[in-house]
Design an enzyme around this catalytic site. Structure first.
Site, mmCIF file in Angstrom:
data_model
loop_
_atom_site.group_PDB
_atom_site.id
_atom_site.type_symbol
_atom_site.label_atom_id
_atom_site.label_comp_id
_atom_site.label_asym_id
_atom_site.label_seq_id
_atom_site.Cartn_x
_atom_site.Cartn_y
_atom_site.Cartn_z
ATOM 1 N N HIS A 1 45.833 33.651 48.352
ATOM 2 C CA HIS A 1 44.956 32.504 48.124
ATOM 3 C C HIS A 1 45.763 31.256 47.775
ATOM 4 O O HIS A 1 46.065 31.029 46.598
ATOM 5 C CB HIS A 1 43.981 32.825 46.987
ATOM 6 C CG HIS A 1 43.143 34.028 47.239
ATOM 7 N ND1 HIS A 1 43.614 35.305 47.108
ATOM 8 C CD2 HIS A 1 41.854 34.137 47.638
ATOM 9 C CE1 HIS A 1 42.650 36.170 47.404
ATOM 10 N NE2 HIS A 1 41.573 35.487 47.741
ATOM 11 N N GLY B 1 40.732 38.779 38.170
ATOM 12 C CA GLY B 1 40.430 38.958 39.597
ATOM 13 C C GLY B 1 38.936 39.123 39.757
ATOM 14 O O GLY B 1 38.310 38.392 40.528
ATOM 15 N N ILE C 1 34.291 24.040 46.267
ATOM 16 C CA ILE C 1 34.485 24.958 47.396
ATOM 17 C C ILE C 1 34.536 26.391 46.868
ATOM 18 O O ILE C 1 35.181 26.658 45.854
ATOM 19 C CB ILE C 1 35.827 24.658 48.126
ATOM 20 C CG1 ILE C 1 35.771 23.316 48.847
ATOM 21 C CG2 ILE C 1 36.193 25.775 49.100
ATOM 22 C CD1 ILE C 1 34.842 23.252 50.048
ATOM 23 N N HIS D 1 40.799 28.571 51.070
ATOM 24 C CA HIS D 1 40.594 29.398 49.873
ATOM 25 C C HIS D 1 41.491 30.629 49.856
ATOM 26 O O HIS D 1 42.228 30.848 48.898
ATOM 27 C CB HIS D 1 39.128 29.828 49.758
ATOM 28 C CG HIS D 1 38.923 30.969 48.812
ATOM 29 N ND1 HIS D 1 38.718 30.788 47.471
ATOM 30 C CD2 HIS D 1 38.952 32.316 49.010
ATOM 31 C CE1 HIS D 1 38.603 31.976 46.884
ATOM 32 N NE2 HIS D 1 38.744 32.909 47.795
ATOM 33 N N GLU E 1 26.000 42.407 26.074
ATOM 34 C CA GLU E 1 26.867 43.591 26.204
ATOM 35 C C GLU E 1 28.130 43.281 27.003
ATOM 36 O O GLU E 1 29.238 43.707 26.656
ATOM 37 C CB GLU E 1 26.107 44.751 26.869
ATOM 38 C CG GLU E 1 24.927 45.281 26.072
ATOM 39 C CD GLU E 1 23.653 44.462 26.288
ATOM 40 O OE1 GLU E 1 23.651 43.543 27.133
ATOM 41 O OE2 GLU E 1 22.652 44.754 25.595
ATOM 42 N N HIS F 1 15.606 53.727 28.727
ATOM 43 C CA HIS F 1 16.619 53.743 27.675
ATOM 44 C C HIS F 1 17.388 55.069 27.622
ATOM 45 O O HIS F 1 18.328 55.196 26.839
ATOM 46 C CB HIS F 1 15.962 53.491 26.311
ATOM 47 C CG HIS F 1 15.581 52.057 26.091
ATOM 48 N ND1 HIS F 1 14.911 51.319 27.041
ATOM 49 C CD2 HIS F 1 15.791 51.219 25.042
ATOM 50 C CE1 HIS F 1 14.710 50.086 26.578
ATOM 51 N NE2 HIS F 1 15.243 50.001 25.369
HETATM 52 C C1 LIG Z 1 33.117 39.495 40.455
HETATM 53 C C2 LIG Z 1 33.717 38.986 41.735
HETATM 54 N N1 LIG Z 1 32.930 38.761 42.793
HETATM 55 C C3 LIG Z 1 33.464 38.352 43.961
HETATM 56 C C4 LIG Z 1 34.805 38.171 44.086
HETATM 57 C C5 LIG Z 1 35.399 37.766 45.415
HETATM 58 N N2 LIG Z 1 35.813 36.354 45.362
HETATM 59 C C6 LIG Z 1 37.072 36.007 45.091
HETATM 60 S S1 LIG Z 1 37.288 34.347 45.011
HETATM 61 C C7 LIG Z 1 35.677 34.078 45.366
HETATM 62 C C8 LIG Z 1 35.160 32.670 45.472
HETATM 63 C C9 LIG Z 1 35.484 31.922 44.258
HETATM 64 O O1 LIG Z 1 35.266 30.576 44.448
HETATM 65 P P1 LIG Z 1 36.011 29.562 43.487
HETATM 66 O O2 LIG Z 1 36.001 30.064 42.120
HETATM 67 O O3 LIG Z 1 35.421 28.231 43.737
HETATM 68 O O4 LIG Z 1 37.495 29.631 43.989
HETATM 69 P P2 LIG Z 1 38.270 28.607 44.922
HETATM 70 O O5 LIG Z 1 37.659 28.721 46.289
HETATM 71 O O6 LIG Z 1 38.074 27.265 44.338
HETATM 72 O O7 LIG Z 1 39.663 29.087 44.877
HETATM 73 C C10 LIG Z 1 34.992 35.271 45.532
HETATM 74 C C11 LIG Z 1 33.555 35.361 45.868
HETATM 75 C C12 LIG Z 1 35.596 38.416 42.954
HETATM 76 N N3 LIG Z 1 36.919 38.290 42.976
HETATM 77 N N4 LIG Z 1 35.027 38.792 41.797
#
Ligand SMILES: Cc1ncc(C[n+]2csc(CCOP(=O)(O)OP(=O)(O)O)c2C)c(N)n1
Length: 676
Positions: free
Chosen positions: A42, A131, A201, A273, A422, A484
């Site tokens: 990325h 992550g 983005i 991205h 939680e 529950h």
């Molecule tokens: C809980 C979770 N859901 C989905 C993802 C997959 N994922 C990684 S980055 C991303 C988009 C994030 O967008 P943003 O925070 O705006 O990052 P940028 O494009 O600016 O780097 C997704 C959906 C993940 N890593 N964690």
């Protein structure tokens, strides 16, 4: 700093310091080169946040690459962990010895320190594994809370640092961000500073596709200070950090940035991205950034600037060491004991007495109640215990008699009111444990472990000694009904690598399991405890020291048959007493049945084969657990039967539910007979 309304256009970069630009560009090209070489990764976030990182690391962050675990360092968390090349670049350039250029070249390769997302333990300077979006934010709340609690105990001269977080749109869209922000705002964690990468983005395209929150107002509503800046304007970023440091509230610096800043065609687009830029884009970016060096080459003068930034912290660290030295010896030893994850020496005697007291009392109590009694003792012996519950304190029995609440402005207590959060609780506990100095435990109902599961997984992943106190562990909770009543949760939790799931059968086992959980500082433990009262099964014997902790081997023969063993009854928790009653019924029919209590499968699995064989025996086996069978196959052997749940529970008094679902001594005995 731009304090204009949410809809105002971002300020154009006005004050871009040429020196800082070159330093930031080093981060950008390293990210591009590493992602291109790995053919995955990325580049967008590192290129977009490079200016902010450069200002933070060169002027504000207190760290020392040569003493990366220095306890009073500032914490830096990259919650948008996909942008990890930014962190790896920073660690390399500032001089962390284990983050070599070779490691950057081996980005995302097997065995490298530079995993696809940052992993705690892979390299120094990686505070937490991130992550899964939003987790870092949750961790950071725990870190900032731990900082305040330890400062209240040891004084600002010893504990006084900031927690800085990088977070993206994704982190703020995730539900966990709500819990984390709300908790931090309520507690007034003023030394927590979040930089939001407001690049508009995410993966699918512009964030306007899916979100139209006014994040600045959202943070403010949570009690945060929040302002907007141009994230490429070094002076504005520096001013904002100074402002944030002075504000008593936790702070958001909403940084308007361009994803993949410098990339000629992909900057500002979702294409930047999470994919290698490609050769042409990299050439174009180098031209735009004025960077004429080959891949992975950092010119001497820029490297020297970065190394100087890394060296800034040494003097501050040494001054801190001096202050630590001037603490009274006993306070210093206590501080260091906590840092080294060593437990107080009085612990063994405390547990021996607890077990003895439970035996003497021989009372019918729920294991949650026994756990509460254990905590009453532990709170006085283990001052680093930091307890809490997600608004179920009276049910979870998590608050020890002498524990005082943490309150906004008063962090001298040891009990955290996490509220109905939680997930936020579990993530905060990860942060507390990762921070060091405190041992977090927190409660909710076992069924709501689902709400915390992503953070529990990270406790296991990071090897953090978080203790989950999960009560109401089966249909035995009764009237609250099937929503529950956990049925699949034990199986799901046992499936998680690195998590120790304990289900004690009585008060003595509860104390033993607590002792094991407490001693395990390199992995999380989860105690599954009953709502309903249980008879004491471990009645016999002299007071036991820690070396006689029968739960330590995960499973043991609780009651051997007086005649030849013809069947082995396996059970955990509240069903062990059902197995005992079944064995007594079988004995009346002259059928020899042994009862094996299996409080912790993970520990039993780790025992030598000979021990496991001896415990399980060669006779047919019947297992009983008020949960689904999933996973029990491994213990049942070729000729085994399972008594438990086959679906969700029901709302009724506990006395009605066990017979209704056929989890009774009679059914267990009948299953045993059918195998003979
Ligand atoms: C809980 C979770 N859901 C989905 C993802 C997959 N994922 C990684 S980055 C991303 C988009 C994030 O967008 P943003 O925070 O705006 O990052 P940028 O494009 O600016 O780097 C997704 C959906 C993940 N890593 N964690």
């Amino acid at each position: 700093m731009n304090t204009s309304a949410a809809s105002a256009p971002p300020r154009l970069p006005a004050a871009r310091d040429p020196r800082l630009c070159r330093m930031a560009n080093a981060l950008r090209v390293l990210a591009m080169d590493a992602v291109e070489q790995a053919k995955s990764g990325h580049p967008g976030m590192p290129m977009g946040m490079a200016d902010i990182a450069t200002v933070l690391f060169t002027q504000f962050l207190r760290f020392d690459p040569l003493a990366p675990d220095w306890p009073d360092r500032d914490r830096f968390v990259v919650s948008n962990g996909h942008g990890c090349m930014l962190l790896y670049g920073l660690l390399h350039l500032t001089g962390y010895p284990d983050m070599t250029l070779d490691e950057l070249k081996r980005f995302r390769q097997l065995g490298s320190r530079t995993a696809g997302h940052p992993e705690r333990g892979h390299a120094s300077g990686i505070e937490v594994t991130t992550g899964p979006l939003g987790q870092g934010l949750g961790d950071a709340v725990g870190m900032a809370l731990a900082e305040r609690m330890l400062a209240a105990e040891f004084g600002d001269a010893i504990v006084d640092h900031h927690t800085y977080v990088f977070a993206g749109d994704g982190c703020l869209m995730e539900g966990i961000s709500h819990e984390a922000l709300s908790l931090a705002g309520h507690l007034g964690l003023g030394k927590l500073i979040v930089f939001w990468d407001d690049n508009r983005i995410s993966i699918d395209g512009p964030t306007s596709l899916s979100v139209s929150d006014d994040q600045v107002e959202r943070f403010r509503a949570h009690g945060w200070a929040a302002e907007r800046v141009d994230g490429h304007n070094h002076q504005a970023v520096a001013d904002a950090i100074q402002w944030a440091q002075q504000d008593e509230r936790p702070s958001l610096i909403a940084c308007r940035t361009t994803i993949a800043f410098g990339a000629p065609t992909k900057a500002g687009t979702a294409a930047a991205h999470g994919a290698p830029p490609g050769a042409a884009e990299i050439v174009g970016a180098r031209q735009r950034l004025g960077w004429s060096y080959p891949p992975f080459v950092i010119p001497e003068d820029i490297l020297a600037e970065w190394r100087a930034a890394g060296a800034r912290g040494e003097g501050v660290r040494r001054a801190w060491e001096g202050r630590l030295q001037s603490l009274p010896a006993e306070r210093r030893a206590e501080f260091l004991r906590r840092q080294h994850n060593e437990l107080p020496s009085a612990l063994d005697a405390a547990f021996a007495k607890l077990c003895d007291d439970f035996r003497q009392a021989n009372a019918r109590i729920a294991t949650r109640q026994a756990s509460g009694t254990v905590l009453d003792t532990l709170a006085g012996v283990v001052p680093e215990l930091a307890g809490g519950s997600a608004d179920l304190t009276p049910s979870n029995n998590t608050k020890a008699k002498d524990q005082k609440d943490i309150r906004p402005g008063d962090f001298s207590g040891r009990y955290i009111r996490y509220g109905v959060r939680e997930h936020g609780m579990a993530a905060a506990m990860n942060g507390i444990a990762a921070h060091r100095g405190l041992i977090p435990y927190g409660g909710t109902f076992l069924t709501f472990s689902d709400y915390a599961r992503p953070a529990i997984r990270l406790s296991a992943f990071m090897g953090l000694g978080v203790i989950y106190v999960m009560t109401h562990d089966s249909i035995g909770l009764g009237e609250d009904g099937p929503t529950h009543q956990p049925v699949e949760h034990l199986a799901a939790l046992r499936a998680m690598p690195g998590l120790y799931v304990y289900r004690p059968a009585d008060a003595v086992e509860t104390a033993e399991c607590w002792a094991l959980a407490l001693r395990r500082r390199d992995a999380p433990s989860l105690l599954a405890l009953t709502r309903q009262a249980l008879p004491l099964l471990r009645t016999g014997g002299a007071p036991r020291g820690s070396d006689q902790n029968l739960c330590a081997r995960g499973a043991y023969v609780l009651a051997e048959s007086s005649s030849t063993r013809q069947v082995t009854l396996l059970a955990t928790g509240s069903e062990v007493s059902i197995a005992v009653a079944a064995s007594e019924a079988l004995a009346r029919d002259r059928i020899g049945a042994a009862v094996v209590s299996m409080p912790c499968w993970e520990l039993f699995e780790a025992q030598p084969q000979a021990y496991r064989d001896a415990v399980l025996g060669s006779a047919p086996r019947v297992a009983v657990e008020a949960a689904v069978q999933f996973g029990w196959e491994r213990w049942l052997g070729p000729r085994g039967a399972f008594i438990g749940m086959t679906g969700f529970g029901a709302s009724a008094p506990v006395e009605a539910l066990y017979p209704h679902f056929g989890i009774t001594p009679e059914k267990v005995a009948a299953a045993a007979r059918s195998l003979l």
